[in-house]
Write an enzyme that holds these catalytic residues in place. Structure first.
Site, short mmCIF file in Angstrom:
data_model
loop_
_atom_site.label_atom_id
_atom_site.label_comp_id
_atom_site.label_asym_id
_atom_site.label_seq_id
_atom_site.Cartn_x
_atom_site.Cartn_y
_atom_site.Cartn_z
N THR A 113 0.95 -1.31 0.16
CA THR A 113 -0.06 -0.03 0.09
C THR A 113 0.93 1.15 0.21
OG1 THR A 113 -0.24 -0.14 2.40
CG2 THR A 113 -1.94 -1.01 1.17
N ASP A 114 2.13 1.22 0.43
CA ASP A 114 2.84 2.52 0.52
C ASP A 114 2.96 3.09 -0.63
OD1 ASP A 114 3.23 1.46 3.24
OD2 ASP A 114 5.35 1.69 3.13
N LYS A 126 -2.94 7.58 -0.28
CA LYS A 126 -2.85 6.92 1.08
C LYS A 126 -2.55 8.09 2.15
CE LYS A 126 -0.43 3.29 3.96
NZ LYS A 126 0.27 2.40 3.93
N1 ASP Z 1 5.22 -1.44 3.50
C1 ASP Z 1 4.32 -2.26 2.86
C2 ASP Z 1 4.34 -2.17 1.53
O1 ASP Z 1 3.83 -1.21 1.13
C3 ASP Z 1 2.79 -2.38 3.65
C4 ASP Z 1 2.06 -2.93 2.74
O2 ASP Z 1 2.20 -4.17 2.29
O3 ASP Z 1 0.79 -2.54 2.78
O4 ASP Z 1 4.49 -3.04 0.81
#
Ligand code: ASP
Length: 427
Positions: free
Chosen positions: A179-180, A258
């Site tokens: 998500t990052d 986000k």
């Molecule tokens: N840090 C991780 C990423 O962005 C967090 C996640 O998986 O949502 O891959």
């Protein structure tokens, strides 16, 4: 070592001695007797506990000194194998799940909540059995990276793969992604694959699947329903719409951000409702505008990453921009104050950048509203020096768009930045 994932020292020895592994169903005797499942642990956790999940769904840490007896009732691998038979239903549409990494791309097992890094079709089927009732899902691992490690080269790889699927018989494509940096990837796909004839839905999860509150399975189910039912094409991000498990929001890939570090509904459409919301079995459309200006699919896959995003602030040292010019940067997206300003200490370097033919675009650090550089003198000065106001384009999206413009049609970067390609700004 995924059989003992996260266990070390005494706790690892304890599991081995008692011949039990992560995912096994066990009988456990402390002060009383219970049935539980052995859960994975975080790598750096202490070695005096094991974590088990009781039938109630709660994960509990048990001190080794409290455990009088532990005995394996059924083996994790045998249960998984029996779940692994994929039944393709010819009446349902086909969807491809492309996995790029992140928390979501780990195998989600409702029973144990355990996480393993690769996601195969079999594992997916075993983990989220509801999906098989909505669509026939094929799965492919493209790469396995947390999204903070994703680079523009990865964007190209994802884009090429998706382009190769434009004429496939898949109804749509799910892209499992961390998500990052999901909004950056979503933006790049939106520009490079403008007019893509199917829905491409990026889906992630905020909570790792070894927590009872994981959002991974519901996001996947919502994204799958969206592909099957919405009739939309284009690039979307599907995540929780609220802190509850009620609805999944499908945000337009160029308008999403986000906005929270950890909440399940961390993603928001800036300045509007999400384009679609999946609520139960219905898909509600909130977005009236077309997603693309052009009707045809005309992929343009290329980028030049010599673009900088500069957040101006009181005390900003203009030499930093000077350094960018000396390092060969070809475009700068300013995240200016208010309606789109930077202080007069920046004027000289801005003039210099213009002489070197560097594209200068202005977005705002205000999260909502439109850039308007005609109101104040400073805005008018900046426009006079050649800074281009970029309406309400989100600054990160403008950065990605500038990289894409430079890599596909550098000579016309200004015209492209001002043309609405994938509803990235309000007309
Ligand atoms: N840090 C991780 C990423 O962005 C967090 C996640 O998986 O949502 O891959």
């Amino acid at each position: 070592m995924s059989e003992y994932r996260g266990y070390n020292g005494r706790a690892l020895e304890f599991l081995k001695q008692n011949k039990v592994k992560v995912g096994d169903t066990v009988k456990i005797i402390t002060d009383f007797e219970q049935t539980a499942t052995i859960m994975p642990r975080y790598e750096h956790s202490d070695d005096s506990h094991i974590v088990v999940k009781f039938k109630s769904g709660y994960n509990v840490g048990l001190g080794l000194d409290k455990i009088k007896k532990i005995e394996c009732l059924s083996n994790a691998s045998s249960t998984l194998e029996s779940n692994n038979i994929i039944k393709h239903n010819p009446a349902l549409p086909k969807i491809l799940l492309l996995s790029t990494g992140g928390t979501i791309a780990s195998r989600i097992d409702y029973r144990t909540g355990s996480v393993t890094p690769a996601l195969t079709a079999q594992e997916l089927n075993a983990s989220v059995p509801e999906l098989a009732e909505i669509a026939n899902i094929d799965a492919e691992v493209l790469f396995s990276e947390y999204s903070e490690n994703i680079t523009p080269e990865h964007w190209i790889k994802i884009t090429q793969k998706l382009d190769s699927l434009a004429k496939s018989d898949y109804k749509g494509i799910l892209v499992a992604h961390g998500t990052d940096t999901m909004q950056y990837t979503a933006a790049f796909l939106s520009f490079a694959l403008a007019g893509f004839p199917k829905p491409i839905v990026l889906v992630g999860s905020q909570r790792s699947s070894d927590r009872p509150s994981s959002d991974a399975a519901l996001n996947l189910i919502g994204a799958t329903k969206f592909i099957v039912k919405s009739g939309a094409n284009g690039v979307f991000v599907a995540m929780h719409n609220s802190e509850n498990d009620d609805d999944i929001a499908c945000h337009l890939g160029t308008r999403v951000r986000k906005n929270h570090t950890s909440r399940r509904n961390a993603f928001e459409t800036v300045g509007a409702k999400p384009a679609f919301v999946v609520s139960g079995d219905s898909v509600i459309q909130n977005f009236a505008r077309p997603y693309y200006n052009q009707k045809d699919y005309t992929p343009k896959i290329g980028l030049d990453s010599k673009v900088a995003l500069v957040k101006y602030h009181p005390g900003y040292d203009s030499k930093l921009v000077e350094n960018l010019l000396d390092s060969g940067y070809k475009a700068i997206i300013f995240e200016g104050t208010g309606l789109g300003h930077v202080g007069r200490t920046m004027y000289d370097v801005i003039k210099k950048a213009k002489q070197r033919d560097v594209f200068l675009g202005m977005t705002s650090q205000c999260l909502d509203g439109q850039v308007n550089m005609a109101i104040y003198e400073s805005g008018r000065d900046l426009m006079h020096f050649g800074v281009v106001p970029l309406s309400d384009m989100i600054s990160e999206i403008a950065l990605v768009k500038a990289m894409w413009s430079l890599g596909t049609n550098a000579k016309n970067i200004k015209d492209i930045m001002l043309k609405n390609i994938a509803s990235e700004f309000r007309e």
